[in-house]
Design a protein around this motif. Structure first.
Motif, PDB file in Angstrom:
ATOM      1  N   PHE A   1     -10.403 -19.427 -17.416  1.00  0.00           N
ATOM      2  CA  PHE A   1      -9.812 -20.095 -18.482  1.00  0.00           C
ATOM      3  C   PHE A   1     -10.330 -21.573 -18.739  1.00  0.00           C
ATOM      4  O   PHE A   1     -10.613 -21.944 -19.885  1.00  0.00           O
ATOM      5  CB  PHE A   1      -8.435 -20.315 -18.297  1.00  0.00           C
ATOM      6  N   LYS A   2     -10.730 -22.158 -17.607  1.00  0.00           N
ATOM      7  CA  LYS A   2     -11.144 -23.602 -17.798  1.00  0.00           C
ATOM      8  C   LYS A   2     -12.763 -23.446 -18.441  1.00  0.00           C
ATOM      9  O   LYS A   2     -13.299 -24.328 -19.201  1.00  0.00           O
ATOM     10  CB  LYS A   2     -11.343 -24.125 -16.340  1.00  0.00           C
ATOM     11  N   TRP A   3     -13.402 -22.393 -17.870  1.00  0.00           N
ATOM     12  CA  TRP A   3     -14.750 -22.177 -18.523  1.00  0.00           C
ATOM     13  C   TRP A   3     -14.577 -22.118 -19.853  1.00  0.00           C
ATOM     14  O   TRP A   3     -15.691 -22.557 -20.530  1.00  0.00           O
ATOM     15  CB  TRP A   3     -15.497 -20.984 -17.741  1.00  0.00           C
ATOM     16  N   ALA A   4     -13.969 -21.200 -20.396  1.00  0.00           N
ATOM     17  CA  ALA A   4     -13.583 -20.927 -21.920  1.00  0.00           C
ATOM     18  C   ALA A   4     -13.330 -22.342 -22.683  1.00  0.00           C
ATOM     19  O   ALA A   4     -13.657 -22.597 -23.669  1.00  0.00           O
ATOM     20  CB  ALA A   4     -12.541 -20.133 -21.983  1.00  0.00           C
ATOM     21  N   LEU A   5     -12.399 -23.097 -22.053  1.00  0.00           N
ATOM     22  CA  LEU A   5     -12.291 -24.526 -22.510  1.00  0.00           C
ATOM     23  C   LEU A   5     -13.409 -25.348 -22.581  1.00  0.00           C
ATOM     24  O   LEU A   5     -13.846 -26.105 -23.459  1.00  0.00           O
ATOM     25  CB  LEU A   5     -10.909 -25.310 -21.759  1.00  0.00           C
ATOM     26  N   ASN A   6     -14.392 -25.132 -21.515  1.00  0.00           N
ATOM     27  CA  ASN A   6     -15.406 -26.146 -21.325  1.00  0.00           C
ATOM     28  C   ASN A   6     -16.448 -25.444 -22.662  1.00  0.00           C
ATOM     29  O   ASN A   6     -17.138 -26.260 -23.176  1.00  0.00           O
ATOM     30  CB  ASN A   6     -16.154 -25.912 -20.081  1.00  0.00           C
ATOM     31  N   SER A   7     -16.502 -24.298 -22.753  1.00  0.00           N
ATOM     32  CA  SER A   7     -17.178 -23.875 -23.886  1.00  0.00           C
ATOM     33  C   SER A   7     -17.034 -24.409 -25.293  1.00  0.00           C
ATOM     34  O   SER A   7     -17.731 -24.629 -25.919  1.00  0.00           O
ATOM     35  CB  SER A   7     -17.216 -22.274 -23.690  1.00  0.00           C
TER      36      SER A   7
ATOM     37  N   GLU B   1     -21.023 -29.718 -13.773  1.00  0.00           N
ATOM     38  CA  GLU B   1     -20.032 -28.937 -14.570  1.00  0.00           C
ATOM     39  C   GLU B   1     -19.961 -27.436 -13.725  1.00  0.00           C
ATOM     40  O   GLU B   1     -18.782 -27.092 -13.599  1.00  0.00           O
ATOM     41  CB  GLU B   1     -20.503 -28.686 -16.051  1.00  0.00           C
ATOM     42  N   THR B   2     -20.894 -26.961 -13.058  1.00  0.00           N
ATOM     43  CA  THR B   2     -20.727 -25.800 -12.345  1.00  0.00           C
ATOM     44  C   THR B   2     -19.794 -26.069 -10.762  1.00  0.00           C
ATOM     45  O   THR B   2     -18.813 -25.595 -10.864  1.00  0.00           O
ATOM     46  CB  THR B   2     -21.913 -25.295 -11.761  1.00  0.00           C
ATOM     47  N   PHE B   3     -19.921 -27.273 -10.366  1.00  0.00           N
ATOM     48  CA  PHE B   3     -19.017 -27.769  -9.412  1.00  0.00           C
ATOM     49  C   PHE B   3     -17.770 -28.046  -9.702  1.00  0.00           C
ATOM     50  O   PHE B   3     -16.758 -27.626  -9.031  1.00  0.00           O
ATOM     51  CB  PHE B   3     -19.651 -29.210  -8.522  1.00  0.00           C
ATOM     52  N   ASP B   4     -17.435 -28.454 -11.021  1.00  0.00           N
ATOM     53  CA  ASP B   4     -16.062 -28.700 -11.322  1.00  0.00           C
ATOM     54  C   ASP B   4     -15.444 -27.246 -11.499  1.00  0.00           C
ATOM     55  O   ASP B   4     -13.878 -27.283 -11.683  1.00  0.00           O
ATOM     56  CB  ASP B   4     -15.948 -29.393 -12.910  1.00  0.00           C
ATOM     57  N   LEU B   5     -15.979 -26.317 -11.614  1.00  0.00           N
ATOM     58  CA  LEU B   5     -15.249 -24.791 -11.767  1.00  0.00           C
ATOM     59  C   LEU B   5     -15.102 -24.297 -10.264  1.00  0.00           C
ATOM     60  O   LEU B   5     -14.637 -23.178 -10.301  1.00  0.00           O
ATOM     61  CB  LEU B   5     -16.303 -23.945 -12.499  1.00  0.00           C
ATOM     62  N   LEU B   6     -15.635 -24.770  -9.226  1.00  0.00           N
ATOM     63  CA  LEU B   6     -15.353 -24.140  -8.132  1.00  0.00           C
ATOM     64  C   LEU B   6     -14.075 -24.535  -7.427  1.00  0.00           C
ATOM     65  O   LEU B   6     -13.608 -25.688  -7.684  1.00  0.00           O
ATOM     66  CB  LEU B   6     -16.593 -24.784  -7.013  1.00  0.00           C
ATOM     67  N   HIS B   7     -13.534 -23.717  -6.773  1.00  0.00           N
ATOM     68  CA  HIS B   7     -11.948 -23.745  -6.224  1.00  0.00           C
ATOM     69  C   HIS B   7     -12.047 -23.555  -4.722  1.00  0.00           C
ATOM     70  O   HIS B   7     -12.581 -22.606  -4.361  1.00  0.00           O
ATOM     71  CB  HIS B   7     -11.038 -22.903  -6.895  1.00  0.00           C
TER      72      HIS B   7
ATOM     73  N   SER C   1     -22.520 -16.426 -16.007  1.00  0.00           N
ATOM     74  CA  SER C   1     -22.156 -17.454 -16.746  1.00  0.00           C
ATOM     75  C   SER C   1     -21.412 -17.086 -17.872  1.00  0.00           C
ATOM     76  O   SER C   1     -21.150 -18.002 -18.856  1.00  0.00           O
ATOM     77  CB  SER C   1     -23.612 -18.227 -17.425  1.00  0.00           C
ATOM     78  N   THR C   2     -20.999 -15.840 -18.020  1.00  0.00           N
ATOM     79  CA  THR C   2     -20.029 -15.424 -18.877  1.00  0.00           C
ATOM     80  C   THR C   2     -18.684 -14.811 -18.408  1.00  0.00           C
ATOM     81  O   THR C   2     -18.780 -13.898 -17.939  1.00  0.00           O
ATOM     82  CB  THR C   2     -20.519 -14.313 -19.614  1.00  0.00           C
ATOM     83  N   PRO C   3     -17.920 -15.751 -18.518  1.00  0.00           N
ATOM     84  CA  PRO C   3     -16.459 -15.273 -17.811  1.00  0.00           C
ATOM     85  C   PRO C   3     -15.723 -14.076 -18.474  1.00  0.00           C
ATOM     86  O   PRO C   3     -15.028 -13.430 -17.702  1.00  0.00           O
ATOM     87  CB  PRO C   3     -15.518 -16.562 -18.068  1.00  0.00           C
ATOM     88  N   LYS C   4     -15.905 -13.527 -19.741  1.00  0.00           N
ATOM     89  CA  LYS C   4     -15.351 -12.700 -20.248  1.00  0.00           C
ATOM     90  C   LYS C   4     -16.181 -11.453 -20.398  1.00  0.00           C
ATOM     91  O   LYS C   4     -15.941 -10.600 -21.176  1.00  0.00           O
ATOM     92  CB  LYS C   4     -14.833 -13.128 -21.729  1.00  0.00           C
TER      93      LYS C   4
END
Length: 280
Positions: free
Chosen positions: A68-74, A109-115, A211-214
């Motif tokens: 979801f966050k990746w989509a918001l970033n996009s 930005e990739t680091f920000d998506l790691l949990h 790189s493509t969440p959906k």
């Protein structure tokens, strides 16, 4: 993309619980700010629990909050500033600076998506695998091979094949006690999906890096990591994506080496001794 997500939130708003509506209100007020928040930060800012934010992301049609966050970033992503575009008038050092800046931005930005929970779950799958197998085609083949090369240095049985038909056979021999790491920038390559389909039929847990969440590939992933990529003149998104994919696989390698500790050191030293002997 922004309109699509906002419209989806508005469409479902009336059916949301009060807690989910708090999350929705905050997102619609300032999407740009929210896109840079972690799950914990969004939960705190909304005054709701972590579980509520995770559930909200799934209710919006995403596999997890990372997606979801990746989509918001996009949706709020803007092209690299004009000053960062490569110009015929740029000096050699200026071109180099712009390339490095693009890579730094991609990695940040990739680091920000790691949990933490995803990293822990991925490491558990890896360290308990009887066979850790890597798959990647095209440009992702380079990333898969690099990861294979790294993981040879820890006390695990690892496998990799660069040729597609060999990779298919490799996938067919894995079991639910193994683990597969499948890498694809687009997440839609037909041959990569075929490999993932075989792995799924064999009940092999899959870690996806894309790189493509959906994309179609994410549906096969038990855990998914997303690599940010932005275009730069003379350099397509896939190339910048490779930088972040290499970083993700290195993170997984270091987490694995940390887990094995002394055993990893012994494996590394043993391999180094063999290499040194061969070069005498």
């Amino acid at each position: 993309m922004e309109g699509q997500i906002t419209e989806r939130i508005k469409k479902n708003y009336a059916r949301m619980g009060s807690s989910s509506q708090k999350v929705a209100d905050l997102i619609m007020k300032n999407t740009a700010t929210i896109s840079s928040m972690t799950l914990a930060q969004l939960a705190k800012k909304s005054g709701v629990s972590l579980a509520t934010v995770s559930r909200f992301a799934k209710d919006m049609g995403y596999q997890n909050f990372s997606q979801f966050k990746w989509a918001l970033n996009s949706q709020v992503e803007t092209p690299l500033a004009i000053d960062n575009e490569i110009s015929d008038r740029d000096t050699l050092k200026t071109v180099s600076q712009k390339v490095l800046n693009a890579n730094i931005e991609t990695l940040t930005e990739t680091f920000d998506l790691l949990h933490e929970e995803d990293l822990y779950a991925a490491r558990e799958l890896i360290v308990n695998a009887k066979n850790l197998s890597f798959f990647g085609l095209g440009g992702s083949n380079i990333v898969a091979f690099d990861a294979y090369h790294r993981f040879l240095r820890v006390p695990l049985y690892v496998s990799y094949n660069s040729e597609y038909h060999m990779a298919l056979m490799q996938a067919s021999k894995l079991t639910k006690g193994d683990c597969a790491i499948v890498i694809s920038h687009s997440g839609s390559n037909k041959d990569t999906i075929n490999i993932a389909e075989i792995l799924k039929k064999k009940d092999v847990p899959i870690i996806v890096i894309t790189s493509t969440p959906k994309s179609a590939l994410t549906a096969y992933g038990k855990i998914c990591f997303f690599s940010i990529s932005k275009s730069l003149q003379y350099r397509q998104k896939a190339f910048l994506s490779m930088t972040s994919q290499l970083a993700i696989t290195e993170c997984l390698y270091m987490l694995t080496a940390q887990y094995f500790g002394k055993k990893a050191d012994e494996t590394f030293d043993s391999l180094q001794d063999i290499i040194n002997t061969r070069h005498k």
